[in-house]
Design a protein around this motif. Structure first.
Motif, PDB file in Angstrom:
ATOM      1  N   PHE A 108       0.832  -1.205   0.000  1.00 25.56           N
ATOM      2  CA  PHE A 108       0.000   0.000   0.000  1.00 25.56           C
ATOM      3  C   PHE A 108       0.866   1.256   0.000  1.00 25.56           C
ATOM      4  CE2 PHE A 108      -3.878  -2.398   1.197  1.00 25.56           C
ATOM      5  CZ  PHE A 108      -4.725  -1.782   0.296  1.00 25.56           C
ATOM      6  N   ILE A 109       1.886   1.238   0.859  1.00 31.58           N
ATOM      7  CA  ILE A 109       2.779   2.409   0.908  1.00 31.58           C
ATOM      8  C   ILE A 109       3.427   2.615  -0.460  1.00 31.58           C
ATOM      9  CG2 ILE A 109       4.890   3.357   1.918  1.00 31.58           C
ATOM     10  CD1 ILE A 109       4.150   1.894   4.504  1.00 31.58           C
ATOM     11  N   ILE A 110       3.917   1.522  -1.054  1.00 30.77           N
ATOM     12  CA  ILE A 110       4.600   1.629  -2.349  1.00 30.77           C
ATOM     13  C   ILE A 110       3.658   2.217  -3.396  1.00 30.77           C
ATOM     14  CG2 ILE A 110       5.592   0.306  -4.259  1.00 30.77           C
ATOM     15  CD1 ILE A 110       6.633  -1.650  -2.073  1.00 30.77           C
ATOM     16  N   ILE A 111       2.432   1.666  -3.476  1.00 33.59           N
ATOM     17  CA  ILE A 111       1.504   2.127  -4.514  1.00 33.59           C
ATOM     18  C   ILE A 111       1.103   3.588  -4.281  1.00 33.59           C
ATOM     19  CG2 ILE A 111      -0.824   1.841  -5.462  1.00 33.59           C
ATOM     20  CD1 ILE A 111      -0.471  -1.173  -5.013  1.00 33.59           C
ATOM     21  N   PHE A 112       0.709   3.900  -3.028  1.00 33.18           N
ATOM     22  CA  PHE A 112       0.154   5.234  -2.800  1.00 33.18           C
ATOM     23  C   PHE A 112       1.206   6.337  -2.744  1.00 33.18           C
ATOM     24  CE2 PHE A 112      -3.532   2.678  -1.551  1.00 33.18           C
ATOM     25  CZ  PHE A 112      -4.464   3.291  -2.355  1.00 33.18           C
ATOM     26  N   VAL A 113       2.464   5.964  -2.658  1.00 31.93           N
ATOM     27  CA  VAL A 113       3.507   6.990  -2.745  1.00 31.93           C
ATOM     28  C   VAL A 113       4.091   7.036  -4.157  1.00 31.93           C
ATOM     29  CG1 VAL A 113       5.751   7.757  -1.903  1.00 31.93           C
ATOM     30  CG2 VAL A 113       4.056   6.870  -0.297  1.00 31.93           C
ATOM     31  N   SER A 114       4.410   5.867  -4.729  1.00 34.06           N
ATOM     32  CA  SER A 114       5.134   5.886  -6.005  1.00 34.06           C
ATOM     33  C   SER A 114       4.260   6.385  -7.157  1.00 34.06           C
ATOM     34  CB  SER A 114       5.695   4.508  -6.330  1.00 34.06           C
ATOM     35  OG  SER A 114       4.659   3.611  -6.639  1.00 34.06           O
ATOM     36  N   VAL A 115       2.959   6.083  -7.127  1.00 35.91           N
ATOM     37  CA  VAL A 115       2.105   6.511  -8.247  1.00 35.91           C
ATOM     38  C   VAL A 115       2.008   8.044  -8.327  1.00 35.91           C
ATOM     39  CG1 VAL A 115      -0.252   6.487  -9.154  1.00 35.91           C
ATOM     40  CG2 VAL A 115       0.843   4.358  -8.479  1.00 35.91           C
ATOM     41  N   PRO A 116       1.573   8.727  -7.251  1.00 40.69           N
ATOM     42  CA  PRO A 116       1.515  10.192  -7.387  1.00 40.69           C
ATOM     43  C   PRO A 116       2.889  10.849  -7.589  1.00 40.69           C
ATOM     44  CG  PRO A 116       0.852   9.509  -5.170  1.00 40.69           C
ATOM     45  CD  PRO A 116       0.971   8.266  -5.977  1.00 40.69           C
ATOM     46  N   VAL A 117       3.887  10.367  -6.865  1.00 38.47           N
ATOM     47  CA  VAL A 117       5.207  10.987  -7.010  1.00 38.47           C
ATOM     48  C   VAL A 117       5.757  10.736  -8.415  1.00 38.47           C
ATOM     49  CG1 VAL A 117       7.600  10.968  -6.193  1.00 38.47           C
ATOM     50  CG2 VAL A 117       5.724  10.875  -4.553  1.00 38.47           C
ATOM     51  N   GLY A 118       5.612   9.487  -8.900  1.00 37.88           N
ATOM     52  CA  GLY A 118       6.106   9.146 -10.245  1.00 37.88           C
ATOM     53  C   GLY A 118       5.417   9.980 -11.316  1.00 37.88           C
ATOM     54  N   ILE A 119       4.091  10.117 -11.192  1.00 40.75           N
ATOM     55  CA  ILE A 119       3.349  10.909 -12.186  1.00 40.75           C
ATOM     56  C   ILE A 119       3.793  12.369 -12.133  1.00 40.75           C
ATOM     57  CG2 ILE A 119       1.064  11.809 -12.803  1.00 40.75           C
ATOM     58  CD1 ILE A 119      -0.131   9.161 -11.993  1.00 40.75           C
ATOM     59  N   TYR A 120       3.903  12.889 -10.918  1.00 46.17           N
ATOM     60  CA  TYR A 120       4.310  14.296 -10.798  1.00 46.17           C
ATOM     61  C   TYR A 120       5.690  14.514 -11.430  1.00 46.17           C
ATOM     62  CZ  TYR A 120       5.463  18.846  -8.942  1.00 46.17           C
ATOM     63  OH  TYR A 120       5.818  20.170  -8.850  1.00 46.17           O
ATOM     64  N   CYS A 121       6.619  13.618 -11.134  1.00 42.37           N
ATOM     65  CA  CYS A 121       7.982  13.763 -11.664  1.00 42.37           C
ATOM     66  C   CYS A 121       8.009  13.647 -13.189  1.00 42.37           C
ATOM     67  CB  CYS A 121       8.916  12.712 -11.065  1.00 42.37           C
ATOM     68  SG  CYS A 121       9.237  12.971  -9.321  1.00 42.37           S
ATOM     69  N   ALA A 122       7.082  12.859 -13.747  1.00 44.78           N
ATOM     70  CA  ALA A 122       7.049  12.719 -15.208  1.00 44.78           C
ATOM     71  C   ALA A 122       6.500  13.982 -15.861  1.00 44.78           C
ATOM     72  CB  ALA A 122       6.192  11.517 -15.597  1.00 44.78           C
ATOM     73  N   ILE A 123       5.509  14.595 -15.197  1.00 41.19           N
ATOM     74  CA  ILE A 123       4.888  15.793 -15.787  1.00 41.19           C
ATOM     75  C   ILE A 123       5.794  17.016 -15.622  1.00 41.19           C
ATOM     76  CG2 ILE A 123       2.894  17.347 -15.685  1.00 41.19           C
ATOM     77  CD1 ILE A 123       1.241  14.964 -14.733  1.00 41.19           C
ATOM     78  N   HIS A 124       6.444  17.103 -14.452  1.00 39.38           N
ATOM     79  CA  HIS A 124       7.315  18.251 -14.185  1.00 39.38           C
ATOM     80  C   HIS A 124       8.738  17.776 -13.910  1.00 39.38           C
ATOM     81  CE1 HIS A 124       3.587  20.512 -13.740  1.00 39.38           C
ATOM     82  NE2 HIS A 124       3.182  19.596 -12.899  1.00 39.38           N
ATOM     83  N   PRO A 125       9.407  17.237 -14.913  1.00 41.56           N
ATOM     84  CA  PRO A 125      10.730  16.628 -14.658  1.00 41.56           C
ATOM     85  C   PRO A 125      11.778  17.619 -14.167  1.00 41.56           C
ATOM     86  CG  PRO A 125      10.290  16.772 -17.001  1.00 41.56           C
ATOM     87  CD  PRO A 125       9.023  17.165 -16.315  1.00 41.56           C
ATOM     88  N   LYS A 126      11.551  18.902 -14.419  1.00 41.43           N
ATOM     89  CA  LYS A 126      12.599  19.861 -14.071  1.00 41.43           C
ATOM     90  C   LYS A 126      12.316  20.596 -12.767  1.00 41.43           C
ATOM     91  CE  LYS A 126      14.340  20.567 -18.681  1.00 41.43           C
ATOM     92  NZ  LYS A 126      14.102  21.302 -19.916  1.00 41.43           N
ATOM     93  N   PHE A 205      10.084   1.961  -8.002  1.00 36.19           N
ATOM     94  CA  PHE A 205       8.808   2.207  -8.663  1.00 36.19           C
ATOM     95  C   PHE A 205       8.623   3.668  -9.036  1.00 36.19           C
ATOM     96  CE2 PHE A 205       7.804  -2.047  -7.372  1.00 36.19           C
ATOM     97  CZ  PHE A 205       7.006  -2.484  -8.404  1.00 36.19           C
ATOM     98  N   ILE A 206       9.100   4.573  -8.187  1.00 37.04           N
ATOM     99  CA  ILE A 206       9.019   5.990  -8.547  1.00 37.04           C
ATOM    100  C   ILE A 206       9.774   6.230  -9.854  1.00 37.04           C
ATOM    101  CG2 ILE A 206       9.754   8.326  -7.916  1.00 37.04           C
ATOM    102  CD1 ILE A 206       9.211   7.590  -5.009  1.00 37.04           C
ATOM    103  N   ARG A 207      10.973   5.692  -9.928  1.00 37.11           N
ATOM    104  CA  ARG A 207      11.791   5.901 -11.125  1.00 37.11           C
ATOM    105  C   ARG A 207      11.191   5.205 -12.333  1.00 37.11           C
ATOM    106  NH1 ARG A 207      16.597   8.160  -9.161  1.00 37.11           N
ATOM    107  NH2 ARG A 207      17.618   8.118 -11.174  1.00 37.11           N
ATOM    108  N   LEU A 208      10.643   4.024 -12.101  1.00 39.08           N
ATOM    109  CA  LEU A 208      10.037   3.273 -13.203  1.00 39.08           C
ATOM    110  C   LEU A 208       8.826   4.012 -13.766  1.00 39.08           C
ATOM    111  CD1 LEU A 208      10.126   0.510 -14.719  1.00 39.08           C
ATOM    112  CD2 LEU A 208       8.426  -0.275 -13.086  1.00 39.08           C
ATOM    113  N   ILE A 209       7.927   4.449 -12.863  1.00 44.71           N
ATOM    114  CA  ILE A 209       6.722   5.154 -13.316  1.00 44.71           C
ATOM    115  C   ILE A 209       7.110   6.454 -14.016  1.00 44.71           C
ATOM    116  CG2 ILE A 209       4.669   6.402 -12.519  1.00 44.71           C
ATOM    117  CD1 ILE A 209       4.395   4.214 -10.352  1.00 44.71           C
ATOM    118  N   ARG A 210       8.062   7.173 -13.437  1.00 45.12           N
ATOM    119  CA  ARG A 210       8.503   8.426 -14.042  1.00 45.12           C
ATOM    120  C   ARG A 210       9.043   8.184 -15.458  1.00 45.12           C
ATOM    121  NH1 ARG A 210      13.652  10.375 -14.471  1.00 45.12           N
ATOM    122  NH2 ARG A 210      13.890  12.608 -14.765  1.00 45.12           N
TER     123      ARG A 210
END
Lengths: 327, 321
Positions: A108-126, A205-210
Motif C-alpha cells: 500500500f505504501i509503495i503504490i500510494f507513494v510511487s504513483v503520485p510521485v512518479g506521475i508528478y515527476c514525469a509531468i514536471h521533470p525539471k 517504482f518511482i523511477r520506473l513510473i517516471r
C-alpha cells in the motif's frame, strides 16, 4: 471465456513451477544434515539408527523418496517440524497472517507513494520536487534494507520514542486470522517495519513510473489527446497513465518475490513474528521440514500473485486478450 | 479578414547550448472552406507551422514572435484553458500514423465520446448516436461494432477513418492534417484523401494539408506554401506554382518527381540536404544547393515579394520565371 482459457493455461504453468520448486526443496532435505540426529539425539546406538533409517525409508533411492514426499505434499503434508513437533505447514500458516499484513502494508505504501510521485515527476521533470525525489530515490536504492530498518528504529523508536521498535503489538483474533490492523497498538507496531520493507521498492517504482510515463507523454496518441482539447487530468491520468501501467505491472509482479524475500531481513530486525523470522530460526536450528515447507509456501504465494498480476495485466491491456485465446 | 491569418510566425527552441530558430517569420492565410498545402522536405518547418496554430509544439519550443488570428480571435496569446476550447472543437488535427494516433488501451468509443464531453454537454446516448453517425459518415462498415472495438482490432485504413471521424466530430472550421496518408498503403491513400476532400466540401471545413507529396497537393489544394529552413520560399495558387515554379527549390522538388514523359531516365534530385537548425546558411538558406547561386545569394536574404501572381523569395525569380 478468455479469462477461463487463460486461467487454465496459467494453472498448467503454475503446476510445472511448483514441481520444480518441490524438487529443489526436497534436494535440500536430502543434503542438509542427518534427520536422525535431529530426531533422536546422539545417545542411540548405530544399529538402532540403521534400523530407523530403513524404517523411515531414508535408504531408498532419491526418486522413490521424492515421490513419497510429493504425494504427501500434494495432500498438504510437508513433514513435521523437528523443533515444534507439529506439522510444518501448520507452523508456517500460523505465522502467515503476520507476514501477509506486513507485505500488504508495504505494498500500500509503495503504490500510494510511487504513483503520485512518479506521475508528478514525469509531468514536471525539471521542478525542484522532482529533482529532490530523484536524488532521494538514488539514496534509497543504494541503502540496504537492514540499515534503513536499524536507523528508523534508532530515530523513531529510541531517539524520538514515537513508535514501538519490535513485535506485532496487540492483535485481534478473528478465529481464522490474527490481525494487527484492528488495534491502534497493532497499527503503530506495523508502521516502522512496513516503511522499512517498502523502502527497497519505493525508489524503484518511482523511477520506473517516471521513466515510462515520460516516454508515453512523448507518444503520438498523447499528442492527439491534447489536440482533441481534453482536460490535462484526463490526458495524464487516463491516456498516459493507463499505458504507463503496463510495464509497471509486469515489473511489479516480479518484485513481489523480492518483497517476500526481504521480509526475512525486515522481520528479523523488528522481531516481527512472521514467516520470514520463523524461516531464519528454522535455518539456525537446521529444522529441515520447516525450511522446505517455507520454500514451498513462498513459491506457491509467488505463483499465485503472479497469476493475479497477469490477470490484472490482461484487464488493462486489450491486446493480450486475443493472444490469450489463440495461445 | 481571413478565417485564419498567420503573420510573421516565429518558433524557437531555447536550448542550453544554443537557441534554435525553427520558424523565421511565416505568413499565410486560410479562408473558410479553403484548402492549403504546405510542402517542403523534412525539417523545413511545415509541421512546426501547423502545430504552432494550436500551440502543440513540443517542449521546450515556443512561439517567439508573430501573431495568429482565427475567426477574429488572437490564438498565440491564449491561456492553456482557453486554447483547450479551440483544440478539437474549432480546429482539429489529423496525424501521420493512424497506428500511433489512437490510444491502444482505450476503445474507439471512449476516444470519441471524451472529445464530445470535453466541448459539449449532452447525454451518453446522444453522444453515442452522434459518434456512430460520424463513423458511418467516414464509411466505416458496421459502425456500432467498431464503436466498441479497440484500435488494434482495426486496419490502418479504418483507424485513419476513425481519426478523421474524431476530427470531424464537432464540426470544426479548420482541420490540420499532418501527412495523413503517408503511413498508409498506396491503394488506401487515394481513398482516404478522397474521403477527406468530400467531407471538407460537405461541411465547409478549411484544410491545411502538410505533406511532401506534391502530387497530392496538386490534386487536393487550391493554394500552396513551399517552405525551406523555416521560411516560406514560394506561395501562390497551387495550379500556378505547380505549372510554373519560380523558386529554384520548388522547381527542384517538382523535377525530382517521377514523370511519364521521362520514363526510363534518371530521376533528378536536389543536391545536398536541408541544413540543420543550428547551421542555417547566410543569405538565402538554399544557396549552397542552388545552381543559380551568385555572390548576392550568400550575403543578402531575399524577401518574399510578388512575382507575377505569386510570392517568391529568390533574387533571380524574374530571370528564372
Amino acid at each position: 471465456m478468455d479469462t477461463l482459457a487463460f486461467l487454465i493455461k496459467r494453472l498448467g504453468q503454475a503446476a510445472v513451477v511448483m514441481l520444480v520448486i518441490s524438487i529443489i526443496g526436497f534436494s535440500i532435505q536430502d543434503n542438509l544434515g542427518d534427520p536422525l540426529r535431529e530426531l533422536v539425539g546422539q545417545s542411540v546406538s548405530e544399529e538402532v539408527r540403521d534400523e530407523l533409517r530403513e524404517e523411515m525409508g531414508l535408504n531408498d533411492p532419491f526418486f522413490v523418496q521424492y515421490w513419497r514426499f510429493l504425494t504427501k505434499a500434494v495432500q498438504g503434508d510437508l513433514g513435521t517440524s523437528y523443533f515444534f513437533k507439529k506439522p510444518a505447514l501448520e507452523v508456517i500458516m500460523g505465522k502467515f497472517p503476520a507476514t501477509f499484513e506486513l507485505v500488504l502494508a508495504a505494498t500500500f505504501i509503495i503504490i500510494f507513494v510511487s504513483v503520485p510521485v512518479g506521475i508528478y515527476c514525469a509531468i514536471h521533470p525539471k521542478s525542484f520536487f522532482s529533482r529532490l525525489a530523484m536524488a532521494v530515490s538514488i539514496v534509497g536504492i543504494s541503502v540496504p534494507v537492514f540499515l534503513t530498518a536499524i536507523f528508523s528504529i534508532y530515530i523513531f523508536a529510541i531517539y524520538l520514542d514515537w513508535l514501538p521498535s519490535y513485535g506485532r503489538g496487540d492483535t485481534v483474533d478473528l478465529g481464522f486470522w490474527r490481525t494487527g490492523f484492528l488495534s491502534l497498538d497493532g497499527l503503530s507496531h506495523l508502521i516502522l517495519p512496513a516503511l522499512a520493507l517498502s523502502s527497497i521498492m519505493l525508489p524503484l517504482f518511482i523511477r520506473l513510473i517516471r521513466g515510462e510515463m515520460m516516454e508515453v507523454l512523448r507518444s503520438e496518441y498523447v499528442r492527439f489527446a491534447w489536440a482533441k482539447g481534453l482536460h490535462p487530468s484526463r490526458v495524464y491520468l487516463l491516456h498516459a497513465f493507463k499505458n504507463t501501467l503496463l510495464p509497471v505491472i509486469t515489473v511489479g509482479g516480479v518484485q513481489v518475490g523480492t518483497l517476500i524475500a526481504y521480509t526475512i531481513l525486515t522481520e528479523t530486525v523488528f522481531q516481527w513474528p512472521g514467516m520470514g523470522f520463523l524461516f531464519l530460526e528454522a535455518v539456525n536450528r537446521v529444522d529441515t521440514p520447516l525450511i522446505i515447507a517455507y520454500i514451498i509456501v513462498v513459491g506457491l504465494i509467488f505463483v499465485i500473485t503472479n497469476t493475479i498480476v497477469d490477470l490484472v495485466y490482461t484487464m488493462v491491456n486489450p491486446m493480450v486478450r486475443i493472444t490469450g485465446v489463440k495461445g | 479578414m481571413a478565417l485564419l491569418e498567420v503573420r510573421g510566425l516565429e518558433v524557437a527552441f531555447p536550448l542550453r547550448a544554443a537557441r534554435l530558430q525553427a520558424l523565421r517569420g511565416v505568413d499565410f492565410t486560410l479562408e473558410e472552406g479553403e484548402r492549403l498545402g504546405i510542402v517542403g522536405e523534412s525539417g523545413a518547418g511545415k509541421s512546426m507551422a501547423a502545430y504552432a496554430i494550436l500551440n502543440l509544439i513540443s517542449e521546450p519550443g515556443r512561439i517567439s514572435g508573430g501573431e495568429i488570428w482565427f475567426d477574429g480571435q488572437r490564438l498565440d496569446t491564449l491561456s492553456n484553458d482557453e486554447m483547450r476550447g479551440i483544440r478539437g472543437n474549432r480546429i482539429a488535427m489529423i496525424f501521420q500514423d493512424p497506428m500511433m494516433t489512437l490510444n491502444p488501451v482505450l476503445t474507439v468509443g471512449t476516444q470519441m465520446i471524451e472529445c464530445l464531453a470535453a466541448h459539449r454537454t449532452m447525454s451518453e446516448a446522444q453522444a453515442q448516436d452522434l459518434c456512430i453517425a460520424k463513423l458511418r459518415e467516414v464509411a466505416i462498415p458496421s459502425p456500432e461494432a467498431r464503436f466498441n472495438a479497440y484500435p488494434h482490432e482495426l486496419s490502418g485504413g479504418l483507424r485513419q477513418r476513425v481519426v478523421i471521424a474524431i476530427a470531424l466530430l464537432l464540426d470544426p472550421a479548420i482541420i490540420i492534417a499532418d501527412e495523413p496518408t503517408t503511413a498508409l498503403d498506396v491503394t488506401i491513400q487515394a481513398e482516404i484523401m478522397g474521403l477527406m476532400m468530400e467531407l471538407c466540401d460537405n461541411h465547409r471545413v478549411g484544410l491545411i494539408l502538410i505533406t511532401h507529396d506534391l502530387a497530392v497537393v496538386s490534386d487536393v489544394t487550391q493554394k500552396m506554401l513551399v517552405m525551406y529552413a523555416g521560411r516560406v520560399v514560394e506561395t501562390g495558387t497551387t495550379a500556378q506554382v505547380i505549372a510554373r515554379p519560380a523558386h529554384p527549390y520548388t522547381r527542384g522538388l517538382l523535377q525530382s518527381l517521377p514523370q511519364k514523359n521521362t520514363a526510363g531516365g534518371m530521376l533528378n534530385q536536389i543536391p545536398g540536404t536541408m541544413p540543420s537548425l543550428a547551421a542555417v546558411p547566410s543569405g538565402c538558406a538554399f544557396h549552397p544547393r542552388c545552381e543559380h547561386t551568385d555572390a548576392r545569394c550568400s550575403s543578402e536574404l531575399p524577401q518574399l515579394r510578388a512575382v507575377g501572381r505569386r510570392m517568391v523569395s529568390c533574387h533571380h525569380a524574374e530571370a528564372l520565371k
